[in-house]
Design an enzyme around this catalytic site. Sequence first.
Site, short mmCIF file in Angstrom:
data_model
loop_
_atom_site.label_atom_id
_atom_site.label_comp_id
_atom_site.label_asym_id
_atom_site.label_seq_id
_atom_site.Cartn_x
_atom_site.Cartn_y
_atom_site.Cartn_z
N ASP A 1 2.92 1.45 6.76
CA ASP A 1 2.53 1.94 8.27
C ASP A 1 3.75 1.09 9.21
O ASP A 1 3.78 1.43 10.38
CB ASP A 1 1.24 1.52 8.91
CG ASP A 1 0.26 2.74 8.49
OD1 ASP A 1 0.82 3.70 8.55
OD2 ASP A 1 -0.88 2.55 8.20
N THR B 1 -1.58 -4.22 7.07
CA THR B 1 -1.23 -3.08 7.38
C THR B 1 -1.67 -1.97 6.56
O THR B 1 -2.14 -2.50 5.36
CB THR B 1 0.37 -2.64 7.51
OG1 THR B 1 0.74 -2.58 6.23
CG2 THR B 1 1.15 -3.77 8.28
N ASP B 2 -1.80 -0.75 6.73
CA ASP B 2 -2.04 0.25 5.59
C ASP B 2 -0.89 0.67 5.17
O ASP B 2 0.18 0.16 5.53
CB ASP B 2 -2.93 1.61 6.46
CG ASP B 2 -3.79 2.28 5.44
OD1 ASP B 2 -3.49 2.11 4.23
OD2 ASP B 2 -4.66 3.09 5.76
N TRP B 3 -1.03 1.54 4.29
CA TRP B 3 0.16 1.98 3.31
C TRP B 3 1.58 2.17 4.23
O TRP B 3 1.72 3.35 5.14
CB TRP B 3 -0.08 2.99 2.67
CG TRP B 3 0.74 3.47 1.33
CD1 TRP B 3 1.68 4.39 1.55
CD2 TRP B 3 0.65 2.89 0.03
NE1 TRP B 3 2.38 4.37 0.18
CE2 TRP B 3 1.72 3.58 -0.88
CE3 TRP B 3 -0.22 2.02 -0.65
CZ2 TRP B 3 1.76 3.37 -2.12
CZ3 TRP B 3 -0.08 1.75 -1.91
CH2 TRP B 3 0.91 2.45 -2.65
#
Length: 797
Positions: free
Chosen positions: A311, A307-309
Amino acid sequence: MKKFFLSACLACAALTAAAQAIPRDEQIENQVKATLATMSLDDKVGQMCELACDLFTDNEASKAQGKFVFSKKNCDYFLGERKVGSILNVPLGVAQTPEVYAPYLEYIQKVSMEKIGIPDIYGLDQNHGTTYTMGGTLFPQNLNMAATFDRELTRRGAEICAYETRASMVPWTYNPTIDLARNPAWPRFWENFGEDAYMNAEMAIAATKGFQGDDPNHVDLYHIAACLKHYMGYGVAINGRDRTPSSITRSDLREKHFAPFLAAAQNGALSIMVNSGNDNGMPFHANYELLTKWMKQDLQWDGMIVTDWADIDNLYKRDHVAHDKKEAIAMAINAGIDMSMDPYDVEFCTLLKQCVEEGLVPMSRIDDAVSRVLRLKYRLGLFDNPTWKVGKKAYPLFGSEEFAADSRRAAMESMVLLKNDPSTGSGTPVLPLKPGQKVLLTGPNANSIRTLNGGWSYTWQGHKTDELVGDRYNTILEAMTQRLGEDKVSYVPGVSYYVADGGNSKWNSDFFCNAAGVECSAAQAVTDVMQAAKDVDVIVACIGETSYCETPGNLSDLNLSENQKELVRALGQTGKPVVLVLNEGRPRIIADIEPVAQAVVDIMLPANYGGEALASLLTGDENFSGKLPFSYPRYTNALSTYDYKPCESVGTMSGDYNYDAQVFVQWPYGAGLSYTTYSYNNIRVNKTDFTADDELTVSVDVKNTGSRAGKEAVLLFSHDDVATSTPDIRRLRQFTKIELQPGEQKTVSLTIPAKDLAFVGYDGKWRLEKGTFTLMVGNQHATVNCTATKVWDTPNR
């Protein structure tokens, strides 16, 4: 929740006829299987969690000592007890030297191997060279690398970044960024390789091979794992703001936005990071079709998706598609997420375990995700060698002049000469500067290393760059002074940027200043500049943007700041020739001040050696060869990409209904001048008639018709003359870069598979249709004929 459970079960059992994207290595697969068999559920969910390095920092000691102090206590807890498998980011938010990273990461690996028996994988956003490693080599931002139209330069930059990142004991970077920069307002525009799908795909392949080497199953100690981001469509947010929704057609999603990820995955990319936004109401982090079906199943890609930060949290906190974090976790993991960048809480591990015990996530999905994490670690050699020698002995080229020379060359070849008219009363262009001319440098970007680099430079926002690098690199002012001499260069800023941290009300804004750089009235600033202009021959105005990254870079007006425009308008009243240097991460609107200038150079974000590169070009010691990898807009409400549809530019129709559709750009995709000139002649194609199984080779004679040596990027475009879905006006299909001496001619041959001329139809299928195509190189055109229609039953050609 049942639909997500069923999808996850099917994902683990699914097999397709597609060739595996990364060749299967039986030894690695046996190791993954054996390790997985020894792991408890706690071990497994821990491996799927990634935490920020902030949690491993002794904040009190760090504050007291003024440097990073590692917390062994926290490390023992998060790795020893919670079994966390990955850590990311830079300590204290500021780039550290390899000597700081070494003991920190050695202890992390020691605990990880002793307590879990599995090495940690540490990741950094090394987004244009060694972003977060002090003393390493920064390269121009990806937008600049695209402007070089040189795959080898991009690969070389990634190779150097990998080498210097490994010197920091870090084996993983979150790069390349291949979102397609198609909305100029978007604050991450400069992180990508321009607006075109093919360009992003080619540069993604080059960067991936540069980072990883040629064998993705055995990445050595001089290479690192790439992470393609952000899967996908991030660059076309409807309102142009960071992490906001897009609305992409199914054909564009498959044909354009998926293309760079497809190409890089098929060339060995080991991991992918997901787009933080959502498309047509579906968050990408919950999209089973895109994460599992398109990427994992259709490609038989066995890499890892992160994932991104935070998310997964966004699924319930922001997007409201889940009731709480547990449901969000189940939704994301079942959709195909393998690792959660949480990044500050191990609650993810607790809740994911509960999801498995309660039947919300099948154990088969957990085993698949953990296998992908383990496979990545085995491919990087972390099990055999979790720690390795660092520093100058093991990596003697770290921060070397050899690497600096490559960065300097990339900066030089990325700068684009957009305009070069004669000054009043002169028959020769303003550039290059003539021997003995005196120059006034002005504008907020003339004496700043920060603005040359942009965001992701030593800090997230790049706002401490000048402070951190000291006098190691030359600003534009310093480089011009060194090259021309102090008696030939004067400097009055006129406008400066506020120095502030992200989120400050003055972030990204500028102010008028006097000759000493002190804030003053507009009248005083203009008076000081006008006075200085009296004694010079040419004015070089360095304008654009200061550094920013992600959400702090959001804006509501794409126009260049009014303060800078007012400065340029005043320069036009001096009677002296004006050169505009655009130092910006996205194309700011300058239509009303462009006529003031006799020359315009877009340097974008060329990094630390940008000042030297620009000085060598302005003085004529080097020649321009960069071309725009995006369409430079003329008006804020007339944004367009080069591959627009015919109905967007039809002129004025006759009759009662005045249908007036036009495309307005300041400079088109591929624009770029040189100090020499080139002619294109004698285009020919190896086949007049073709089918989907053929290859087309387009040849053209390119001659240097000027008096200087130069490099020319040769671009091949195509147009489908008639199709069942409205065709794009043109599409980039191939490119290369050649060097020619004065009077020299070369025959350039560009080969493309005929299937590359296919498009994704309204039904979602790839189609190459019977009929004619126009192939274009420079001013040359050729027509070829497809003799038979082919419709693919497979999702990818």
